[in-house]
Design a protein around this motif. Structure first.
Motif, mmCIF file in Angstrom:
data_model
loop_
_atom_site.group_PDB
_atom_site.id
_atom_site.type_symbol
_atom_site.label_atom_id
_atom_site.label_comp_id
_atom_site.label_asym_id
_atom_site.label_seq_id
_atom_site.Cartn_x
_atom_site.Cartn_y
_atom_site.Cartn_z
ATOM 1 N N SER A 14 0.776 -1.422 -0.116
ATOM 2 C CA SER A 14 -0.434 -0.064 0.147
ATOM 3 C C SER A 14 0.736 1.765 -0.294
ATOM 4 O O SER A 14 0.241 2.563 -0.209
ATOM 5 C CB SER A 14 -1.437 0.250 0.973
ATOM 6 N N SER A 15 2.052 1.491 0.125
ATOM 7 C CA SER A 15 3.139 2.686 0.348
ATOM 8 C C SER A 15 4.389 1.857 0.020
ATOM 9 O O SER A 15 4.893 0.974 -0.128
ATOM 10 C CB SER A 15 2.670 3.377 2.024
ATOM 11 N N GLY A 16 5.454 2.809 -0.114
ATOM 12 C CA GLY A 16 6.442 2.910 0.063
ATOM 13 C C GLY A 16 7.102 1.549 -1.422
ATOM 14 O O GLY A 16 6.903 1.756 -1.576
ATOM 15 N N ILE A 17 8.372 1.480 0.202
ATOM 16 C CA ILE A 17 8.879 0.120 -1.425
ATOM 17 C C ILE A 17 8.069 -0.842 -1.792
ATOM 18 O O ILE A 17 8.210 -0.939 -3.472
ATOM 19 C CB ILE A 17 9.820 -0.703 -0.573
ATOM 20 N N GLY A 18 7.149 -1.521 -1.163
ATOM 21 C CA GLY A 18 5.742 -2.158 -1.804
ATOM 22 C C GLY A 18 5.264 -1.592 -2.730
ATOM 23 O O GLY A 18 4.797 -2.198 -3.675
ATOM 24 N N LYS A 19 4.566 -0.278 -2.251
ATOM 25 C CA LYS A 19 3.525 0.352 -3.744
ATOM 26 C C LYS A 19 4.680 0.235 -5.126
ATOM 27 O O LYS A 19 3.834 -0.092 -5.871
ATOM 28 C CB LYS A 19 3.652 1.537 -3.399
ATOM 29 N N GLU A 20 6.026 1.071 -5.359
ATOM 30 C CA GLU A 20 6.546 0.773 -5.756
ATOM 31 C C GLU A 20 7.625 -0.258 -6.711
ATOM 32 O O GLU A 20 6.896 -0.334 -7.573
ATOM 33 C CB GLU A 20 8.228 1.463 -5.554
ATOM 34 N N ALA A 21 7.235 -0.957 -5.800
ATOM 35 C CA ALA A 21 7.831 -2.503 -6.469
ATOM 36 C C ALA A 21 6.369 -3.193 -6.985
ATOM 37 O O ALA A 21 6.523 -4.378 -8.042
ATOM 38 C CB ALA A 21 7.686 -3.513 -5.297
ATOM 39 N N ALA A 22 5.144 -3.057 -6.604
ATOM 40 C CA ALA A 22 3.854 -2.886 -7.400
ATOM 41 C C ALA A 22 3.740 -2.582 -8.770
ATOM 42 O O ALA A 22 3.459 -3.511 -9.458
ATOM 43 C CB ALA A 22 2.655 -3.177 -6.504
ATOM 44 N N LEU A 23 3.997 -1.268 -9.182
ATOM 45 C CA LEU A 23 3.739 -0.426 -10.148
ATOM 46 C C LEU A 23 4.837 -1.268 -10.726
ATOM 47 O O LEU A 23 5.051 -1.602 -12.012
ATOM 48 C CB LEU A 23 4.139 0.769 -10.016
ATOM 49 N N ALA A 24 6.087 -1.443 -10.434
ATOM 50 C CA ALA A 24 7.451 -2.086 -10.874
ATOM 51 C C ALA A 24 7.129 -3.235 -11.760
ATOM 52 O O ALA A 24 7.185 -3.415 -13.289
ATOM 53 C CB ALA A 24 8.577 -1.550 -10.394
ATOM 54 N N LEU A 25 7.059 -4.307 -11.163
ATOM 55 C CA LEU A 25 6.383 -4.992 -11.361
ATOM 56 C C LEU A 25 5.400 -5.286 -12.869
ATOM 57 O O LEU A 25 5.495 -6.194 -13.718
ATOM 58 C CB LEU A 25 5.677 -6.650 -10.526
ATOM 59 N N VAL A 26 3.818 -4.516 -12.419
ATOM 60 C CA VAL A 26 3.024 -4.510 -13.466
ATOM 61 C C VAL A 26 3.789 -3.531 -15.020
ATOM 62 O O VAL A 26 3.494 -4.681 -15.811
ATOM 63 C CB VAL A 26 1.962 -3.285 -13.044
ATOM 64 N N ARG A 27 4.504 -3.180 -14.704
ATOM 65 C CA ARG A 27 5.177 -2.167 -15.597
ATOM 66 C C ARG A 27 6.169 -4.056 -16.455
ATOM 67 O O ARG A 27 5.969 -3.065 -17.714
ATOM 68 C CB ARG A 27 6.301 -1.202 -15.602
ATOM 69 N N ALA A 28 6.773 -4.508 -15.318
ATOM 70 C CA ALA A 28 7.454 -5.749 -15.632
ATOM 71 C C ALA A 28 7.127 -6.617 -17.198
ATOM 72 O O ALA A 28 6.958 -7.603 -17.625
ATOM 73 C CB ALA A 28 8.219 -5.784 -15.243
ATOM 74 N N GLY A 29 5.321 -6.046 -16.926
ATOM 75 C CA GLY A 29 4.668 -7.706 -17.662
ATOM 76 C C GLY A 29 3.911 -8.208 -16.717
ATOM 77 O O GLY A 29 3.151 -9.500 -17.235
ATOM 78 N N PHE A 30 3.636 -8.199 -15.053
ATOM 79 C CA PHE A 30 3.118 -9.298 -14.612
ATOM 80 C C PHE A 30 1.467 -8.585 -13.761
ATOM 81 O O PHE A 30 1.476 -7.697 -14.025
ATOM 82 C CB PHE A 30 3.760 -9.302 -13.181
#
Length: 271
Positions: A14-30
């Motif tokens: 919901s925030s911080g590293i986890g939020k950025e990781a989730a969005l980055a994984l979406v961009r990576a095709g997940f």
């Protein structure tokens, strides 16, 4: 139903590293599923489905993992990001408070790993990416319980990685340094402060606040998480950011007495 896209489950998204990781994984095709203890209060993230999860609860973990499998048919990557911090001199920390830290930072990872491994093993593949910290490699004055939990994450992850490689599963570590997430404001404080530590505790809090303020962006850590999730030949450890890389190298090559002298100097400790 099995999805054509790989599926990543990110705890504490919901925030911080986890939020950025989730969005980055979406961009990576997940296809990405993020978790929060109360998903109804999470601001929506594009491409991320949220479910409720308390990593300190056995039933909550089982339910969340089953929800993901039921909806997407698979879990290709688990990112164990959820965690808590705890400050104060070790003598000021009760055993119960230290146990609370371990219940989230260590046993939370163990619960999540135990829940997804049968599924990954049956499919013949998967990656579990555990968020450690540079404090899993070096001492952390006035953060003893937190550092101990991260050292435990290191040992657990490296050991389990050997257990499961023959089944196509890898367990990998991401080691951030100081990251500008407001970590110091969310850390739990001791409930039984001792006057003997008052001065140095205040200094330690100032040092931590400055390091977080000047720390790496959460997106730097997210980049390392995506690399761990997608590299064809993954490394066991991914340091995130230049400071974490330098400290990891120094820990290995600098003589112990010199290294600990620098730790004390950086933390403005006497003697």
């Amino acid at each position: 139903m099995t999805t054509a896209r790989p599926v990543a489950l990110v705890t504490g998204a919901s925030s911080g590293i986890g939020k950025e990781a989730a969005l980055a994984l979406v961009r990576a095709g997940f296809d990405v599923v993020g978790t929060s203890r109360d998903a109804s209060h999470v601001n929506p993230l594009s491409g991320v489905t949220f479910v409720d999860l308390d990593v300190a609860g056995d039933a909550s973990v089982t339910t969340a993992v089953q929800q993901v499998v039921d909806r997407f048919g698979q879990i290709d990557v688990l990112v164990n990001n959820a965690g808590v911090g705890f400050t104060g001199a070790a003598e000021e920390n009760s055993v119960a408070q230290a146990q609370d830290v371990f219940d989230v930072n260590v046993f939370g990872i163990i619960r999540m790993t135990q829940a997804v491994l049968p599924h990954m093993r049956s499919r013949g593949g998967g990656r579990i990416v555990n968020l450690s910290s540079i404090f899993g490699l070096i001492p952390a004055p006035f953060l003893a319980a937190h550092a101990a939990s991260k050292h435990a994450v290191e040992g657990y992850s490296e050991s389990v990685d050997h257990d499961v490689r023959e089944h196509g599963v890898r367990v990998l570590l991401v080691e951030p340094g100081a990251t500008s997430t407001g970590f110091e404001t969310r850390c739990k404080r001791t409930e039984m402060p001792l006057q003997a530590y008052d001065k140095q505790r205040r200094i330690a809090e100032q040092v931590m606040a400055a390091s977080v303020r000047d720390g790496d962006a959460p997106s730097t850590v997210a980049t390392a998480i995506v690399a761990a999730a997608t590299d064809p030949k993954p490394k066991l450890r991914y340091t995130a950011g230049p400071l974490a890389g330098r400290l990891s190298t120094l820990r290995r090559v600098v003589p112990s007495q010199m290294f600990h002298t620098q730790i004390r100097k950086y933390n403005r400790l006497a003697g």
